[in-house]
Design a protein around this motif. Structure first.
Motif, PDB file in Angstrom:
ATOM      1  N   VAL A   1       7.629 -11.673   6.895  1.00 50.62           N
ATOM      2  CA  VAL A   1       8.271 -12.502   7.762  1.00 50.62           C
ATOM      3  C   VAL A   1       8.681 -13.711   7.482  1.00 50.62           C
ATOM      4  CG1 VAL A   1       7.741 -13.709   9.987  1.00 50.62           C
ATOM      5  CG2 VAL A   1       6.752 -11.400   9.543  1.00 50.62           C
ATOM      6  N   THR A   2       9.781 -14.090   7.375  1.00 53.55           N
ATOM      7  CA  THR A   2      10.680 -15.211   6.780  1.00 53.55           C
ATOM      8  C   THR A   2      11.037 -16.226   7.884  1.00 53.55           C
ATOM      9  OG1 THR A   2      11.374 -13.924   4.989  1.00 53.55           O
ATOM     10  CG2 THR A   2      12.392 -16.192   5.253  1.00 53.55           C
ATOM     11  N   LYS A   3      10.764 -17.693   7.639  1.00 53.81           N
ATOM     12  CA  LYS A   3      11.270 -18.520   8.542  1.00 53.81           C
ATOM     13  C   LYS A   3      11.936 -19.777   7.726  1.00 53.81           C
ATOM     14  CE  LYS A   3       7.513 -17.671  11.766  1.00 53.81           C
ATOM     15  NZ  LYS A   3       6.059 -18.013  12.400  1.00 53.81           N
ATOM     16  N   PRO A   4      13.056 -19.440   7.885  1.00 51.53           N
ATOM     17  CA  PRO A   4      14.067 -20.524   7.153  1.00 51.53           C
ATOM     18  C   PRO A   4      13.855 -22.057   7.450  1.00 51.53           C
ATOM     19  CG  PRO A   4      15.294 -18.400   7.511  1.00 51.53           C
ATOM     20  CD  PRO A   4      13.954 -18.450   8.240  1.00 51.53           C
ATOM     21  N   GLU A   5      13.764 -22.238   8.878  1.00 57.07           N
ATOM     22  CA  GLU A   5      13.298 -23.612   9.438  1.00 57.07           C
ATOM     23  C   GLU A   5      12.193 -24.271   8.875  1.00 57.07           C
ATOM     24  OE1 GLU A   5      15.421 -20.936  12.596  1.00 57.07           O
ATOM     25  OE2 GLU A   5      13.522 -20.772  11.231  1.00 57.07           O
ATOM     26  N   HIS A   6      11.110 -23.283   8.391  1.00 59.37           N
ATOM     27  CA  HIS A   6       9.819 -23.849   8.010  1.00 59.37           C
ATOM     28  C   HIS A   6       9.765 -23.583   6.516  1.00 59.37           C
ATOM     29  CE1 HIS A   6       9.271 -23.274  12.560  1.00 59.37           C
ATOM     30  NE2 HIS A   6       8.595 -24.408  12.360  1.00 59.37           N
ATOM     31  N   ARG A   7      10.691 -23.094   5.950  1.00 56.56           N
ATOM     32  CA  ARG A   7      10.656 -22.908   4.529  1.00 56.56           C
ATOM     33  C   ARG A   7       9.396 -22.044   4.126  1.00 56.56           C
ATOM     34  NH1 ARG A   7       9.776 -26.754   1.501  1.00 56.56           N
ATOM     35  NH2 ARG A   7      10.921 -26.268  -0.168  1.00 56.56           N
ATOM     36  N   SER A   8       9.240 -20.983   5.050  1.00 53.03           N
ATOM     37  CA  SER A   8       7.860 -20.148   4.741  1.00 53.03           C
ATOM     38  C   SER A   8       8.267 -18.589   4.734  1.00 53.03           C
ATOM     39  CB  SER A   8       6.915 -20.422   5.898  1.00 53.03           C
ATOM     40  OG  SER A   8       7.199 -20.041   7.207  1.00 53.03           O
ATOM     41  N   SER A   9       7.187 -17.700   4.187  1.00 54.50           N
ATOM     42  CA  SER A   9       7.602 -16.486   4.016  1.00 54.50           C
ATOM     43  C   SER A   9       6.209 -15.896   3.870  1.00 54.50           C
ATOM     44  CB  SER A   9       8.483 -16.004   3.105  1.00 54.50           C
ATOM     45  OG  SER A   9       8.560 -14.551   2.918  1.00 54.50           O
ATOM     46  N   GLU A  10       5.901 -14.952   4.678  1.00 54.54           N
ATOM     47  CA  GLU A  10       4.404 -14.394   5.044  1.00 54.54           C
ATOM     48  C   GLU A  10       4.472 -12.904   5.030  1.00 54.54           C
ATOM     49  OE1 GLU A  10       1.073 -17.129   7.133  1.00 54.54           O
ATOM     50  OE2 GLU A  10       2.957 -16.717   8.255  1.00 54.54           O
ATOM     51  N   VAL A  11       3.691 -12.014   4.174  1.00 56.48           N
ATOM     52  CA  VAL A  11       3.382 -10.747   4.184  1.00 56.48           C
ATOM     53  C   VAL A  11       3.082 -10.386   5.634  1.00 56.48           C
ATOM     54  CG1 VAL A  11       2.493  -8.626   3.281  1.00 56.48           C
ATOM     55  CG2 VAL A  11       3.390 -10.692   1.740  1.00 56.48           C
ATOM     56  N   SER A  12       3.726  -9.465   6.439  1.00 53.53           N
ATOM     57  CA  SER A  12       3.321  -9.071   7.637  1.00 53.53           C
ATOM     58  C   SER A  12       2.889  -7.550   7.420  1.00 53.53           C
ATOM     59  CB  SER A  12       4.390  -9.018   8.632  1.00 53.53           C
ATOM     60  OG  SER A  12       5.411  -8.008   8.007  1.00 53.53           O
ATOM     61  N   ASN A  13       3.170  -6.654   6.474  1.00 50.20           N
ATOM     62  CA  ASN A  13       2.806  -5.503   6.131  1.00 50.20           C
ATOM     63  C   ASN A  13       3.084  -5.193   4.731  1.00 50.20           C
ATOM     64  OD1 ASN A  13       4.173  -5.474   8.943  1.00 50.20           O
ATOM     65  ND2 ASN A  13       2.423  -4.069   9.181  1.00 50.20           N
ATOM     66  N   ARG A  14       2.241  -4.107   4.468  1.00 48.26           N
ATOM     67  CA  ARG A  14       2.120  -3.205   2.887  1.00 48.26           C
ATOM     68  C   ARG A  14       2.264  -1.910   3.244  1.00 48.26           C
ATOM     69  NH1 ARG A  14       1.880  -6.529  -1.759  1.00 48.26           N
ATOM     70  NH2 ARG A  14       1.267  -8.401  -1.330  1.00 48.26           N
ATOM     71  N   PHE A  15       3.223  -1.137   2.912  1.00 51.66           N
ATOM     72  CA  PHE A  15       3.296   0.290   3.152  1.00 51.66           C
ATOM     73  C   PHE A  15       3.350   1.061   1.989  1.00 51.66           C
ATOM     74  CE2 PHE A  15       5.435  -2.138   6.604  1.00 51.66           C
ATOM     75  CZ  PHE A  15       4.975  -1.388   7.843  1.00 51.66           C
ATOM     76  N   TYR A  16       2.692   2.151   1.882  1.00 52.51           N
ATOM     77  CA  TYR A  16       2.750   3.017   0.525  1.00 52.51           C
ATOM     78  C   TYR A  16       3.027   4.417   1.025  1.00 52.51           C
ATOM     79  CZ  TYR A  16       0.574  -1.163  -1.303  1.00 52.51           C
ATOM     80  OH  TYR A  16       0.141  -2.451  -1.649  1.00 52.51           O
ATOM     81  N   PHE A  17       4.188   4.991   0.531  1.00 50.73           N
ATOM     82  CA  PHE A  17       4.455   6.391   0.831  1.00 50.73           C
ATOM     83  C   PHE A  17       4.618   7.112  -0.397  1.00 50.73           C
ATOM     84  CE2 PHE A  17       6.579   3.545   3.779  1.00 50.73           C
ATOM     85  CZ  PHE A  17       6.370   3.990   5.077  1.00 50.73           C
ATOM     86  N   THR A  18       4.306   8.365  -0.374  1.00 43.16           N
ATOM     87  CA  THR A  18       4.300   9.292  -1.431  1.00 43.16           C
ATOM     88  C   THR A  18       5.442  10.437  -0.983  1.00 43.16           C
ATOM     89  OG1 THR A  18       1.850   9.081  -1.684  1.00 43.16           O
ATOM     90  CG2 THR A  18       3.116  10.934  -2.701  1.00 43.16           C
ATOM     91  N   PHE A  19       6.122  10.722  -1.933  1.00 40.93           N
ATOM     92  CA  PHE A  19       7.433  11.784  -1.708  1.00 40.93           C
ATOM     93  C   PHE A  19       7.314  12.688  -2.744  1.00 40.93           C
ATOM     94  CE2 PHE A  19       8.823   7.794   0.213  1.00 40.93           C
ATOM     95  CZ  PHE A  19       9.161   8.244   1.602  1.00 40.93           C
ATOM     96  N   GLY A  20       7.603  13.993  -2.246  1.00 41.65           N
ATOM     97  CA  GLY A  20       8.075  15.035  -3.342  1.00 41.65           C
ATOM     98  C   GLY A  20       9.427  15.001  -3.759  1.00 41.65           C
ATOM     99  N   VAL A  21       9.732  15.956  -4.655  1.00 44.83           N
ATOM    100  CA  VAL A  21      11.268  16.184  -5.021  1.00 44.83           C
ATOM    101  C   VAL A  21      11.528  17.441  -4.812  1.00 44.83           C
ATOM    102  CG1 VAL A  21      12.780  15.743  -6.901  1.00 44.83           C
ATOM    103  CG2 VAL A  21      11.036  13.972  -6.714  1.00 44.83           C
ATOM    104  N   ASP A  22      12.740  17.828  -4.739  1.00 47.65           N
ATOM    105  CA  ASP A  22      13.468  19.137  -4.203  1.00 47.65           C
ATOM    106  C   ASP A  22      13.074  20.078  -5.624  1.00 47.65           C
ATOM    107  OD1 ASP A  22      14.825  21.340  -3.487  1.00 47.65           O
ATOM    108  OD2 ASP A  22      16.510  20.510  -3.504  1.00 47.65           O
ATOM    109  N   PRO A  23      12.371  21.057  -5.229  1.00 48.46           N
ATOM    110  CA  PRO A  23      11.864  21.949  -6.357  1.00 48.46           C
ATOM    111  C   PRO A  23      13.183  22.738  -6.866  1.00 48.46           C
ATOM    112  CG  PRO A  23      11.155  22.806  -4.182  1.00 48.46           C
ATOM    113  CD  PRO A  23      11.606  21.599  -3.911  1.00 48.46           C
ATOM    114  N   VAL A  24      14.120  22.904  -6.122  1.00 46.16           N
ATOM    115  CA  VAL A  24      15.472  23.430  -6.794  1.00 46.16           C
ATOM    116  C   VAL A  24      15.970  22.682  -7.733  1.00 46.16           C
ATOM    117  CG1 VAL A  24      17.658  24.426  -6.134  1.00 46.16           C
ATOM    118  CG2 VAL A  24      15.760  24.937  -4.672  1.00 46.16           C
ATOM    119  N   ALA A  25      16.009  21.363  -7.514  1.00 44.75           N
ATOM    120  CA  ALA A  25      16.630  20.508  -8.494  1.00 44.75           C
ATOM    121  C   ALA A  25      15.998  20.364  -9.632  1.00 44.75           C
ATOM    122  CB  ALA A  25      16.797  19.039  -7.781  1.00 44.75           C
TER     123      ALA A  25
END
Length: 484
Positions: free
Chosen positions: A407-431
């Motif tokens: 969450v970035t607030k240019p007026e206040h020169r601040s930036s805070e982390v609101s969330n961290r997400f971690y995803f796992t994906f597989g890859v097309d077996p045909v490829a």
């Protein structure tokens, strides 16, 4: 010299005359309200083709995802494009119609009082199906995750409501989401149902379990077992002071509900223990840290000698930025947690796609914590990167992606982390069979290396019930391939 035959789109009038009937809407005001409403068959054409979107929100707890019934315009957050969220706003509209000025005493409720389901009639409603179809003719997992959060919020709202159905003045906030693992493919042509109910309640927090199942409809490839199970934790805050507020307690009725309560209680104890351990800090493993950094330092100091089968983590990064619009707000005026999860998912998918060179398929999202609320008008920046790849099974390689929301607030020169997400994906077996190879991702700094080690350890831990007790075990994510 040119002619109209050579440029058929230069003169727009003939084209518009062919399609003008597609843009006609009929708005009929009600007699008892000054606000216009849109009838359920508002999508009408001159060809007499009608696509009704009927409502199933009766005294039962079933909600039709195709519902487009409208409350007065002043009660809606804006033109949301998810029909499920339309229906969920309908279910929550009592907070506006019957406001309550005092909290009142808490009551004991059973899980059945809050149990709610959303039905997606994909097999017959092609307009609904189109909203959830991705370019590869699979389900858009990001939209389903968004709907999961909205349904969990509705269940939480129902549980915290008074006996007469009116709302207590509480702020209900998504605090966290447990690991969501896709157990089997979700098919876009088959009807599906999402069911949610409160499974555990603390003093000011509650856990809502949601299950997604699909109707087999004669398809031997579809079973009735849940394809996706998720546990959302919501916390209640007093709307005036912002402090934690007590909520209605829960009284499990069936044996299954009691088991769910016990499992949720163990998960909460486990999370508290993990937070305490993180506070005190754990001793680092210098050998693992050194091994992770070895190839990264060669990249930085001797790039000509670096392993061609590897890539620096910083070279896998993508990011996007946007202003949070009022159309994405919830009933409390803040941005839907599900909207943030969908945007994070879509960026993670793009990151894995650009890295792998083939369309990935979703496997799981790890535990998500919501650190900071996101308000309308906030400037949000999402930054993603591939943390590491798992290449032990060459036929089924995995890509692990991190997305950090600021969450970035240019007026206040601040930036805070609101969330961290971690995803796992597989890859097309045909490829993979056709020769596609994934690169190793290597960290270049100690901070990146520590992050990788932390995520590797967290990914390998899971709570599983065995002999009546919940145990921490290592989980295998490569069980069954699915789609986006």
């Amino acid at each position: 010299m040119t002619s109209n035959a050579m440029h058929p789109f230069r003169n727009p009038k003939p084209c518009l005359s062919l399609f003008h009937h597609l843009f006609r809407f009929r708005i009929t005001p009600t007699t008892n309200s000054p606000y216009p409403t849109i009838p359920s068959n508002h999508f009408s054409t001159d060809s007499s083709t009608t696509y009704p979107t009927t409502t199933k929100t009766t005294t039962s707890v079933s909600i039709d995802a195709g519902s487009s019934n409208r409350k007065p315009i002043s009660l809606w957050p804006g033109m949301f494009h998810s029909p499920a969220i339309y229906a969920l706003w309908e279910a929550r509209s009592s907070v506006f119609e019957n406001p309550v000025l005092s909290n009142g005493p808490s009551v004991l409720k059973t899980p059945s009082r809050s149990r709610t389901c959303i039905f997606y009639n994909f097999s017959e409603d092609h307009m609904l199906r189109e909203q959830y179809r991705n370019p590869w003719n699979h389900i858009r997992m990001g939209k389903l995750v968004e709907d999961f959060d909205a349904l969990a919020g509705t269940v939480a709202f129902k549980h915290c409501s008074n006996e007469d159905g009116t709302a207590r003045p509480l702020l209900l906030v998504t605090a966290s989401v447990d690991k969501m693992v896709l157990k089997k493919p979700i098919h876009i042509e088959a009807d599906l149902t999402i069911v949610g109910a409160v499974s555990w309640v603390g003093r000011s927090s509650m856990e809502i379990q949601l299950e997604l199942t699909q109707s087999a409809q004669g398809n031997p490839n579809i079973s009735s077992s849940p394809a996706l199970v998720a546990n959302f934790t919501f916390v209640a805050r007093d709307s005036a002071t912002g402090k934690a507020a007590p909520i209605n307690q829960i009284s499990p009725e069936s044996e299954q509900e009691r088991l769910l309560w016990e499992e949720a209680e163990e998960r909460n104890k486990f999370r508290k223990r993990m937070k305490q351990e993180q506070k005190h800090g754990e001793s680092e493993d210098p050998a693992r840290l050194k091994a992770l950094l070895a190839e990264g330092r060669i990249f930085c100091d001797m790039p000509a000698l670096a392993n061609r089968d590897s890539v620096l983590m910083k070279d896998t990064c993508l990011q996007n930025s946007f202003i949070c619009q009022p159309q994405q707000r919830n009933i409390h005026g803040r941005i839907f947690g599900g909207f943030l999860m969908r945007r994070a998912f879509e960026l993670a998918f793009s990151t894995a796609y650009a890295f792998a060179g083939a369309a990935p398929h979703f496997l799981e999202v790890d535990h998500v914590d919501f650190f900071k609320p996101v308000d309308v008008g906030n400037f949000l920046r999402l930054k993603s990167c591939v943390l590491y790849t798992e290449l032990d099974n060459i036929a089924e390689p995995l890509v692990n992606v991190e997305v950090v929301a600021h969450v970035t607030k240019p007026e206040h020169r601040s930036s805070e982390v609101s969330n961290r997400f971690y995803f796992t994906f597989g890859v097309d077996p045909v490829a993979i069979k056709n020769g596609l190879r994934l690169l190793h991702v290597v960290p270049a700094t100690e901070e990146e290396a520590r992050k990788v080690l932390e995520r590797m350890d967290a990914e390998n831990l899971s709570l599983v019930k065995k002999d009546g007790n919940l145990n921490v075990v290592k989980e295998n994510k490569c069980t069954e391939k699915t789609n986006l």
